[in-house]
Design a protein around this motif. Structure first.
Motif, PDB file in Angstrom:
ATOM      1  N   SER A 376       7.492   4.281 -12.623  1.00  0.00           N
ATOM      2  CA  SER A 376       7.738   5.178 -13.684  1.00  0.00           C
ATOM      3  C   SER A 376       6.358   6.361 -13.604  1.00  0.00           C
ATOM      4  O   SER A 376       6.233   7.244 -14.253  1.00  0.00           O
ATOM      5  CB  SER A 376       7.627   4.786 -14.957  1.00  0.00           C
ATOM      6  N   ASN A 377       5.291   5.712 -13.062  1.00  0.00           N
ATOM      7  CA  ASN A 377       4.222   6.710 -12.991  1.00  0.00           C
ATOM      8  C   ASN A 377       4.156   7.442 -11.690  1.00  0.00           C
ATOM      9  O   ASN A 377       3.556   7.131 -10.583  1.00  0.00           O
ATOM     10  CB  ASN A 377       2.959   5.535 -12.928  1.00  0.00           C
ATOM     11  N   ASP A 378       4.644   8.635 -11.735  1.00  0.00           N
ATOM     12  CA  ASP A 378       4.760   9.578 -10.712  1.00  0.00           C
ATOM     13  C   ASP A 378       3.526   9.732 -10.176  1.00  0.00           C
ATOM     14  O   ASP A 378       3.285  10.003  -8.699  1.00  0.00           O
ATOM     15  CB  ASP A 378       5.615  10.923 -11.120  1.00  0.00           C
ATOM     16  N   GLU A 379       2.478   9.967 -10.833  1.00  0.00           N
ATOM     17  CA  GLU A 379       1.041  10.559 -10.315  1.00  0.00           C
ATOM     18  C   GLU A 379       0.600   9.516  -9.377  1.00  0.00           C
ATOM     19  O   GLU A 379      -0.100   9.865  -8.434  1.00  0.00           O
ATOM     20  CB  GLU A 379       0.186  10.861 -11.366  1.00  0.00           C
ATOM     21  N   THR A 380       0.563   8.331  -9.587  1.00  0.00           N
ATOM     22  CA  THR A 380       0.007   7.262  -8.666  1.00  0.00           C
ATOM     23  C   THR A 380       0.690   6.077  -8.138  1.00  0.00           C
ATOM     24  O   THR A 380       0.300   5.308  -7.790  1.00  0.00           O
ATOM     25  CB  THR A 380      -1.181   6.451  -9.727  1.00  0.00           C
ATOM     26  N   PHE A 381       1.966   6.214  -8.366  1.00  0.00           N
ATOM     27  CA  PHE A 381       2.957   5.303  -7.871  1.00  0.00           C
ATOM     28  C   PHE A 381       2.837   4.900  -6.348  1.00  0.00           C
ATOM     29  O   PHE A 381       2.692   5.833  -5.590  1.00  0.00           O
ATOM     30  CB  PHE A 381       4.472   5.543  -8.130  1.00  0.00           C
ATOM     31  N   GLY A 382       2.628   3.640  -6.191  1.00  0.00           N
ATOM     32  CA  GLY A 382       2.431   2.954  -4.791  1.00  0.00           C
ATOM     33  C   GLY A 382       0.987   3.065  -4.486  1.00  0.00           C
ATOM     34  O   GLY A 382       0.879   1.937  -3.622  1.00  0.00           O
ATOM     35  N   LYS A 383       0.088   3.733  -4.730  1.00  0.00           N
ATOM     36  CA  LYS A 383      -1.349   3.668  -4.063  1.00  0.00           C
ATOM     37  C   LYS A 383      -2.286   3.099  -5.031  1.00  0.00           C
ATOM     38  O   LYS A 383      -2.489   3.687  -6.294  1.00  0.00           O
ATOM     39  CB  LYS A 383      -1.723   4.974  -3.879  1.00  0.00           C
ATOM     40  N   LEU A 384      -2.569   2.052  -4.637  1.00  0.00           N
ATOM     41  CA  LEU A 384      -3.558   1.245  -5.731  1.00  0.00           C
ATOM     42  C   LEU A 384      -5.048   1.946  -5.606  1.00  0.00           C
ATOM     43  O   LEU A 384      -5.699   2.217  -6.563  1.00  0.00           O
ATOM     44  CB  LEU A 384      -3.650  -0.385  -5.372  1.00  0.00           C
ATOM     45  N   GLN A 385      -5.343   2.180  -4.333  1.00  0.00           N
ATOM     46  CA  GLN A 385      -6.644   3.036  -4.285  1.00  0.00           C
ATOM     47  C   GLN A 385      -7.885   2.142  -4.638  1.00  0.00           C
ATOM     48  O   GLN A 385      -8.698   2.716  -5.683  1.00  0.00           O
ATOM     49  CB  GLN A 385      -6.748   4.577  -4.927  1.00  0.00           C
ATOM     50  N   MET A 386      -7.977   1.094  -4.507  1.00  0.00           N
ATOM     51  CA  MET A 386      -9.084   0.101  -4.760  1.00  0.00           C
ATOM     52  C   MET A 386     -10.010   0.158  -3.731  1.00  0.00           C
ATOM     53  O   MET A 386      -9.916  -0.377  -2.615  1.00  0.00           O
ATOM     54  CB  MET A 386      -8.669  -1.349  -5.143  1.00  0.00           C
ATOM     55  N   ASP A 387     -11.415   0.430  -3.936  1.00  0.00           N
ATOM     56  CA  ASP A 387     -12.395   0.470  -2.926  1.00  0.00           C
ATOM     57  C   ASP A 387     -12.554  -0.819  -2.409  1.00  0.00           C
ATOM     58  O   ASP A 387     -13.132  -1.018  -1.067  1.00  0.00           O
ATOM     59  CB  ASP A 387     -13.779   0.943  -3.576  1.00  0.00           C
ATOM     60  N   SER A 388     -12.368  -1.947  -3.109  1.00  0.00           N
ATOM     61  CA  SER A 388     -12.711  -3.183  -2.605  1.00  0.00           C
ATOM     62  C   SER A 388     -11.910  -3.626  -1.489  1.00  0.00           C
ATOM     63  O   SER A 388     -12.205  -4.248  -0.575  1.00  0.00           O
ATOM     64  CB  SER A 388     -12.534  -4.291  -3.542  1.00  0.00           C
ATOM     65  N   THR A 389     -10.588  -3.204  -1.453  1.00  0.00           N
ATOM     66  CA  THR A 389      -9.605  -3.393  -0.318  1.00  0.00           C
ATOM     67  C   THR A 389     -10.194  -2.904   0.788  1.00  0.00           C
ATOM     68  O   THR A 389      -9.994  -3.239   2.092  1.00  0.00           O
ATOM     69  CB  THR A 389      -8.287  -3.035  -0.856  1.00  0.00           C
ATOM     70  N   ALA A 390     -10.434  -1.452   0.487  1.00  0.00           N
ATOM     71  CA  ALA A 390     -10.847  -0.747   1.840  1.00  0.00           C
ATOM     72  C   ALA A 390     -12.013  -1.171   2.295  1.00  0.00           C
ATOM     73  O   ALA A 390     -12.428  -1.191   3.661  1.00  0.00           O
ATOM     74  CB  ALA A 390     -11.119   0.749   1.495  1.00  0.00           C
ATOM     75  N   GLN A 391     -12.973  -1.736   1.681  1.00  0.00           N
ATOM     76  CA  GLN A 391     -14.243  -2.160   1.916  1.00  0.00           C
ATOM     77  C   GLN A 391     -14.117  -3.568   2.933  1.00  0.00           C
ATOM     78  O   GLN A 391     -14.539  -3.817   3.905  1.00  0.00           O
ATOM     79  CB  GLN A 391     -15.297  -2.492   1.083  1.00  0.00           C
ATOM     80  N   TYR A 392     -13.099  -4.373   2.239  1.00  0.00           N
ATOM     81  CA  TYR A 392     -12.954  -5.548   3.264  1.00  0.00           C
ATOM     82  C   TYR A 392     -12.218  -5.463   4.407  1.00  0.00           C
ATOM     83  O   TYR A 392     -12.498  -5.656   5.493  1.00  0.00           O
ATOM     84  CB  TYR A 392     -11.865  -6.556   2.226  1.00  0.00           C
ATOM     85  N   GLY A 393     -11.195  -4.448   4.357  1.00  0.00           N
ATOM     86  CA  GLY A 393     -10.604  -4.326   5.643  1.00  0.00           C
ATOM     87  C   GLY A 393     -11.329  -3.658   6.740  1.00  0.00           C
ATOM     88  O   GLY A 393     -11.235  -3.975   7.929  1.00  0.00           O
ATOM     89  N   TYR A 394     -12.466  -2.814   6.170  1.00  0.00           N
ATOM     90  CA  TYR A 394     -13.297  -2.300   6.984  1.00  0.00           C
ATOM     91  C   TYR A 394     -14.625  -3.124   7.290  1.00  0.00           C
ATOM     92  O   TYR A 394     -15.392  -2.499   8.334  1.00  0.00           O
ATOM     93  CB  TYR A 394     -13.719  -0.716   6.650  1.00  0.00           C
ATOM     94  N   GLY A 395     -14.799  -4.074   6.713  1.00  0.00           N
ATOM     95  CA  GLY A 395     -16.043  -4.923   7.033  1.00  0.00           C
ATOM     96  C   GLY A 395     -17.162  -4.512   6.157  1.00  0.00           C
ATOM     97  O   GLY A 395     -18.484  -4.775   6.926  1.00  0.00           O
ATOM     98  N   GLU A 396     -17.165  -3.705   5.157  1.00  0.00           N
ATOM     99  CA  GLU A 396     -18.169  -3.315   4.372  1.00  0.00           C
ATOM    100  C   GLU A 396     -18.473  -3.877   3.023  1.00  0.00           C
ATOM    101  O   GLU A 396     -19.307  -3.474   2.456  1.00  0.00           O
ATOM    102  CB  GLU A 396     -17.981  -1.717   4.087  1.00  0.00           C
ATOM    103  N   MET A 397     -17.910  -5.054   2.998  1.00  0.00           N
ATOM    104  CA  MET A 397     -17.798  -5.731   1.675  1.00  0.00           C
ATOM    105  C   MET A 397     -19.256  -6.172   1.485  1.00  0.00           C
ATOM    106  O   MET A 397     -19.527  -6.629   0.416  1.00  0.00           O
ATOM    107  CB  MET A 397     -16.970  -6.855   1.413  1.00  0.00           C
TER     108      MET A 397
END
Length: 488
Positions: A376-397
């Motif tokens: 129901s949240n059209d603006e953000t539905f589907g994308k968490l956009q959490m920096d911690s996940t991007a950093q973990y996946g890229y090895g920047e944590m």
């Protein structure tokens, strides 16, 4: 009907009807024009003059007024003689100034004049004016004081540290001697420096500020050598006492390892090796196959529960890992997590653990995750956009900062929630009991965004709209500008 004016100039006619000034000749008839007798200056003089001439004349009844006015009221036309009555007697007239009906005062504001000279009414009027003036002054004073309080509060909360530093009011960075209490286990890992240990001690509640221990090392020119392992210390110690405790072999716990919340498998294994004396390579082999611990996942990420453990001298790396995994299952079961949702809840809980610092914020972050995944949240539905996940996946944590690089945000790895919708492929850290509970019991709220605006205090702002979020981001940027070494 008004009389027709005697001339074209109506104002001249009007002023012709006004009473004459004192001492002006009053006779207007030709017969009296040559009379040289001055006009009477008072009623008494008029009566005396009338008696002397054998006539009994009185002036017209007078109108009393509290204001001062000339007592002489002479008409242009002589009036018929009339018996002197009590009403016309000066002895029976009310005291005070009087004016005739034809005077200027009678034409303009008689009522106001009466009120002006009435002492009671004048007193009441003055009291009303005084009360109004008093309230006005009070309102101005309150507004000024309120402005000073609001402005002072804003300046103090915004620049407290700078004001304290300027005035020499800085609070001590260290606890006072004699405040130490309780017991806490602190773990030092291979590669720790004075700066990182200083932060560890602060996080554990041993020292008062995050840089107290490090500043003490610098000021005392200490050449201390730190050995990996778990150490028994106390809460609220001075930096000097904490250093002495870390250098005392009696405080080192044998076969004891402490894992704090939010660590990854990569960070946990060296701590386990240092605490137990088991080779790091043995632990790396022990975690290679999650299935032998009953975990249906490609990794044990999120399954090594954070706690302090003491093992028997003969324990193997596999024994240690099994103990940690079992402790995670116990936490999931206690929280009522179904077996088929364990990996999902651990994934949500691991994001919460990495993104929030305070217990209340754990439940709010959990709500943000749920709201952003809500269709129901059209603006953000589907994308968490959490920096911690991007950093973990890229090895920047583990680089010591909270900011993500553009490369990390754009990298197409299965943990990056800026690129992929939904939850990441698996957990990104080891969550504790509170994070697991928050994952299944999110707080109620409309929030879709959050940002930590003060990395030292952990203050986090939760918002519902993107415009509000951008304002909070500006707060964070300002804090980072003011604290260049703050870990931004």
């Amino acid at each position: 009907m008004p009389d027709t004016p005697s001339s074209d100039d109506q104002f001249a006619d009007l002023f012709g009807r006004l009473p004459s000034p004192p001492n002006r000749a009053t006779s207007s008839s030709p017969a009296d024009a040559g009379a040289s007798t001055p006009a009477p200056t008072s009623r008494r003089a008029a009566r005396e003059a009338a008696t002397a001439s054998g006539e009994t004349r009185v002036t017209p009844p007078v109108e009393t007024s509290p204001v001062s006015a000339p007592r002489t009221a002479v008409t242009h036309e002589p009036e018929p003689a009339a018996p002197l009555t009590a009403a016309a007697s000066s002895d029976s007239l009310p005291p005070g100034p009087r004016r005739t009906p034809g005077s200027i005062d009678a034409l303009f504001g008689a009522e106001a004049v009466h009120e002006a000279d009435d002492p009671k009414k004048r007193h009441d009027r003055d009291r009303r004016k005084s009360r109004i003036a008093g309230w006005v002054v009070l309102g101005v004073v309150v507004a000024i004081i309120g402005g000073l309080v609001v402005g002072g509060t804003f300046v103090w909360t915004t620049y407290e540290d700078k004001i304290r530093a300027f005035l020499g009011w800085e609070e001590p960075k260290d606890f006072e001697a004699g405040m130490a209490n309780g017991e806490v286990v602190v773990t030092i890992v291979e590669g720790d420096t004075g700066s990182s240990i200083s932060t560890t001690l602060y996080d554990a509640g041993v020292t008062k500020t995050s840089d107290a221990f490090y500043d003490y090392l610098i000021s005392s020119a200490s050449a201390a050598t730190f050995h990996p392992g778990a150490y028994r210390l106390q809460y609220e110690m001075t930096s000097e006492a904490a250093l002495a405790a870390l250098e005392d072999p009696a405080n080192k716990l044998e076969n004891t390892a402490q894992l704090r919340e939010g660590l990854t498998v990569e960070q946990s294994l060296p701590i386990l090796a240092d605490g137990t004396g088991i080779a790091l390579e043995d632990f790396q082999s022990a975690v290679a196959d999650p299935s032998k611990y009953g975990v249906a996942a490609d990794s044990l990420e999120g399954w090594l529960f954070p706690a302090t453990y003491t093992f028997d001298p003969g324990a193997t790396a596999t024994d240690v890992v099994q103990t940690l995994v079992d402790r995670t299952i116990t936490s999931l079961d206690d929280a009522g997590v179904p077996e088929d949702r364990r990996e999902e809840i651990l994934t949500i809980a691991s994001i919460i653990e990495r993104e929030a610092r305070y217990e209340d914020d754990f439940y709010k972050v959990s709500r943000v995750i749920q709201n952003r995944l809500d269709p129901s949240n059209d603006e953000t539905f589907g994308k968490l956009q959490m920096d911690s996940t991007a950093q973990y996946g890229y090895g920047e944590m583990h680089d010591g900062t909270v900011s993500s690089t553009a490369e990390a945000l754009e990298d197409d790895n299965p943990w990056n929630t800026y690129v992929h919708e939904g939850l990441p492929i698996g957990p990104i850290a080891n969550p504790g009991d509170t994070a697991i509970k928050a994952a299944i019991e999110p707080a109620d709220g409309p929030w879709l965004y959050f940002v930590t605006v003060n990395l030292e205090t952990g203050e986090t702002v939760f918002t519902e709209t993107y415009s509000e979020h951008l304002k909070a981001v500006d707060q964070w940027r300002q804090w980072c500008a003011d604290n260049p070494d703050g870990g931004c």
